[in-house]
Design an enzyme around this catalytic site. Structure first.
Site, PDB file in Angstrom:
ATOM      1  CB  CYS A   1      26.298  67.588  43.296  1.00 11.85           C
ATOM      2  SG  CYS A   1      25.480  66.028  43.673  1.00 11.85           S
TER       3      CYS A   1
ATOM      4  CB  CYS B   1      30.702  60.871  41.959  1.00 14.63           C
ATOM      5  SG  CYS B   1      30.275  61.328  43.652  1.00 14.63           S
TER       6      CYS B   1
HETATM    7  N1  DGL Z   1      29.166  64.411  44.913  1.00 13.15           N
HETATM    8  C1  DGL Z   1      27.981  63.994  44.321  1.00 13.15           C
HETATM    9  C2  DGL Z   1      28.054  63.712  42.849  1.00 13.15           C
HETATM   10  O1  DGL Z   1      28.847  64.341  42.184  1.00 13.15           O
HETATM   11  C3  DGL Z   1      26.943  63.289  45.072  1.00 13.15           C
HETATM   12  C4  DGL Z   1      27.182  61.926  45.523  1.00 13.15           C
HETATM   13  C5  DGL Z   1      26.083  61.475  46.422  1.00 13.15           C
HETATM   14  O2  DGL Z   1      25.705  62.224  47.310  1.00 13.15           O
HETATM   15  O3  DGL Z   1      25.598  60.369  46.221  1.00 13.15           O
HETATM   16  O4  DGL Z   1      27.325  62.917  42.321  1.00 13.15           O
END
Ligand code: DGL
Length: 262
Positions: free
Chosen positions: A73, A183
């Site tokens: 993430c 993301c």
């Molecule tokens: N998948 C995540 C990222 O890479 C988180 C996105 C989120 O929960 O806002 O930032």
């Protein structure tokens, strides 16, 4: 120790885009993936909240005997990885927007970054951008409602695609040649982005680089699993989205997806 799992966590289903890349590169490893969909999106939360959620996921990973943790993430990496590295002993792999390759390869010297508010406003992102993209125009867009659409499975709906079209207009207006997906949920909207952006725009994410970095860290720490059999991939989610996850990541062998409270 070597047959203990590599544990990944994310605010939800997005980090499975990273899991796929790592499991493909390291098929003999065992994996656990924690999808904290109940608390998604992380990107609109304060840094303190993101650190608390990252601690919760890390504690669960440790109770599952993680040998290394991949923070799958961008938002949790950019806000919490230095805290995690200074408070826990095991190696952490983080994921950050792939600004460096985009900046190096851009011919027009204008690149786009699509990420969450939490990532784009973090200190770590600012530093990475200053280090690798000096002399390059970086057009930043906060992706709104994209994480929710990937979590909910409505990325093909007309309403969502219309909204996405408006959001990415600055990339078209500024005539970028590289778009960085900052993301881990966003690789799941690449088909939509490809239809909306001019054909010459190259879309890049960090999945392959994180997989290679994981391989390198395992080697360096003598943690590679010597098994010659295919490893297990277990996904745990804290909401009722087991079927959705199975659809998203079809094709991984030895996969199980289960609901768990955490
Ligand atoms: N998948 C995540 C990222 O890479 C988180 C996105 C989120 O929960 O806002 O930032």
């Amino acid at each position: 120790m070597c047959n203990q799992p590599i544990v990944l966590f994310d605010s939800g289903v997005g980090g499975t885009s990273i899991l796929k890349e790592i499991a493909e590169l390291l098929p003999h490893e065992n994996f656990v993936y924690l999808a904290d969909s109940q608390n998604a999106p992380y990107g609109v939360r304060s840094p303190a909240e993101i650190i608390d959620l990252s601690i919760k996921n890390t504690e669960l990973a440790l109770s599952m005997k993680a040998k290394i943790i991949v923070v799958a993430c961008n938002t949790a990496t950019t806000n919490a990885i230095s805290y995690l590295r200074s408070h826990y002993q095991l190696p952490f792999i983080g994921i950050e927007p792939a600004i460096k390759p985009a900046a190096l390869n851009s011919e027009v010297k204008r690149i786009g970054v699509l990420a969450t508010k939490g990532t784009l406003s973090s200190e770590l992102f600012k530093q990475t951008s200053e280090t690798f993209a000096s002399g390059i125009d970086v057009i930043e867009v906060i992706g709104k409602g994209i994480v929710e659409a990937v979590e909910g499975g409505w990325t093909s709906d007309d309403g969502f695609v219309e909204e996405l079209k408006k959001q990415i207009q600055p990339f078209i207006d500024e005539d970028i040649d590289y778009l960085v997906l900052g993301c881990t949920h966003f690789p799941y909207i690449v088909p939509q982005l490809k239809k909306l952006l001019p054909a010459h725009v190259k879309i890049i994410d960090s999945g392959r680089a994180v997989a290679k970095q994981t391989q390198h860290v395992l080697k360096e720490n003598h943690l590679e699993n010597p098994s010659t059999k295919k490893g297990k991939v277990e996904i745990f989610t804290n909401v009722d989205n087991v079927v959705h996850i199975k659809q998203l990541i079809k094709g991984i062998p030895n996969l199980s997806v289960n609901r768990k409270n955490f």
